[in-house]
Design a protein around this motif. Sequence first.
Motif, PDB file in Angstrom:
ATOM      1  N   ILE A 281     -34.157   8.081 -29.816  1.00  0.00           N
ATOM      2  CA  ILE A 281     -34.360   6.900 -30.675  1.00  0.00           C
ATOM      3  C   ILE A 281     -35.745   7.000 -31.316  1.00  0.00           C
ATOM      4  N   THR A 309     -40.322   2.202 -35.407  1.00  0.00           N
ATOM      5  CA  THR A 309     -39.118   1.401 -35.105  1.00  0.00           C
ATOM      6  C   THR A 309     -38.929   0.293 -36.148  1.00  0.00           C
ATOM      7  N   ARG A 383     -30.642   1.408 -29.181  1.00  0.00           N
ATOM      8  CA  ARG A 383     -30.372   2.219 -30.375  1.00  0.00           C
ATOM      9  C   ARG A 383     -29.893   1.314 -31.509  1.00  0.00           C
ATOM     10  N   PHE A 384     -29.000   0.393 -31.167  1.00  0.00           N
ATOM     11  CA  PHE A 384     -28.463  -0.540 -32.167  1.00  0.00           C
ATOM     12  C   PHE A 384     -29.594  -1.379 -32.768  1.00  0.00           C
ATOM     13  N   CYS A 386     -32.772  -0.739 -32.955  1.00  0.00           N
ATOM     14  CA  CYS A 386     -33.681   0.038 -33.811  1.00  0.00           C
ATOM     15  C   CYS A 386     -33.009   0.398 -35.142  1.00  0.00           C
ATOM     16  N   ARG A 387     -31.700   0.672 -35.098  1.00  0.00           N
ATOM     17  CA  ARG A 387     -30.984   0.988 -36.348  1.00  0.00           C
ATOM     18  C   ARG A 387     -30.917  -0.229 -37.284  1.00  0.00           C
ATOM     19  N   GLN A 388     -30.867  -1.404 -36.666  1.00  0.00           N
ATOM     20  CA  GLN A 388     -30.714  -2.636 -37.458  1.00  0.00           C
ATOM     21  C   GLN A 388     -32.059  -3.273 -37.808  1.00  0.00           C
ATOM     22  N   SER A 389     -33.130  -2.527 -37.664  1.00  0.00           N
ATOM     23  CA  SER A 389     -34.450  -3.177 -37.723  1.00  0.00           C
ATOM     24  C   SER A 389     -34.672  -3.935 -39.042  1.00  0.00           C
TER      25      SER A 389
END
Length: 406
Positions: A281, A309, A383-384, A386-389
């Motif tokens: 991540i 992030t 992970r979700f 951080c992806r949706q930050s």
Amino acid sequence: MNKCDVNDLALFGGTPLFQDALHVGRPNVGDRLRFQARVDAMFDRRWLTNNGPNVVEFERRICEVTGAPHCIAVCNATIGLELVIRAFGLTGEVIVPAFTFVATAHALSWLGVQPVFCDVDPKTHTIDPKSVETMITPRTSAIIGVHTWGRGCDIPTLADLANRRGLKLIYDAAHAFACGTAEGMVGVFGDAEVFSFHATKFLNSFEGGAITTRDPALADRLRRMRNFGFAGLDSVTSTGTNGKMTEISAAMGLTSLESMDTFIDVNRRNHGIYKREISAIDGLSLYEFPDEVRSNYQYVVAEVEPARTGLTRDTIVDLLIAEGVLARRYFYPGIHRMAPYGSGAAAPVSLPVTDALVQRVMQLPTGTAMLERNVTDVCDLLRFICRQSEDILHRMNPERLHCVAS
Ligand SMILES: Cc1ncc(COP(=O)(O)O)c(C=O)c1O
């Protein structure tokens, strides 16, 4: 994990991922029947405290695990530190890291000794000997190193420094039972070391602690001081306090010891999963333990780099807590900035590594209460998040949370 977009996050009204919250420091419990048998035997003996057979056996087992020749079990590590500070008659100033649990400093100031805060190493998070050296004054009487997260301090350098400057060297080993270093097991270093067996530690005795030392005279003095200064039935040879461990605590400690290898195996497994998943991540990294020395793996410490992030550590912790993952920031805001030490007349010193770590570090749940799939779910959630930050930042009220998009 059934979260598709930002609206599924519990902080924004979605269903929390975990109905039963996952805690940091949830107690490991060994074989209950073994514990209950010990408690029955204790009641049969009607010997509940005052250096009973469980305490004596627990001390012997701690010596076996650590290799220390002497062990003095106590009611908790804070009292253990206070006993050591008293036994050495420390005065003036004692150098301690600011990146530690507040008890390390409180044990000193409770006894009228001034804690002087130094910085830590950015990689190991343990006391930085170079920073210690800059803090030594004619009033300095000792150094207390902390084996943070169970990672041994830089023992040879600290031993050399203490020796050269004529200072006592004590280790707060609250995190480090059953941990090794390149020089040997924690428990045999410095003038004395102090372990904690608090319920949140991987090996617990409900409340409890132990002092280990190689010095027989010190061990003798500590035993007396732990018991009001009594040297015999009615012979009081020094002042003392009540630092005794009870028989039921020692029964729990002994029972925990019997399952210690299982506790460590589970912690190591959890740590391995976190390491594999978190290293993938961007912006998160996991505190690692060197493979060549023993560790109890009781802490899972992730560091957040907000520039990568897109979210601060505090925002991530808030999002996790809403999902039932009770992640914790640790040692925030650093002892040097806590009210008794860093406010009013006592302006906080600037300790760049500590000041950065307290903003970046978060503790994730581990221990035997965590199933393997709980760990992977927490990683999927991270992970979700951080992806949706970007979407998270859009959704958040900027005043409410601590968002950094830089
Ligand atoms: C580094 C450190 N020192 C001292 C203590 C105090 O231990 P106890 O709760 O056994 O007094 C703790 C407890 O969490 C700790 O983490």
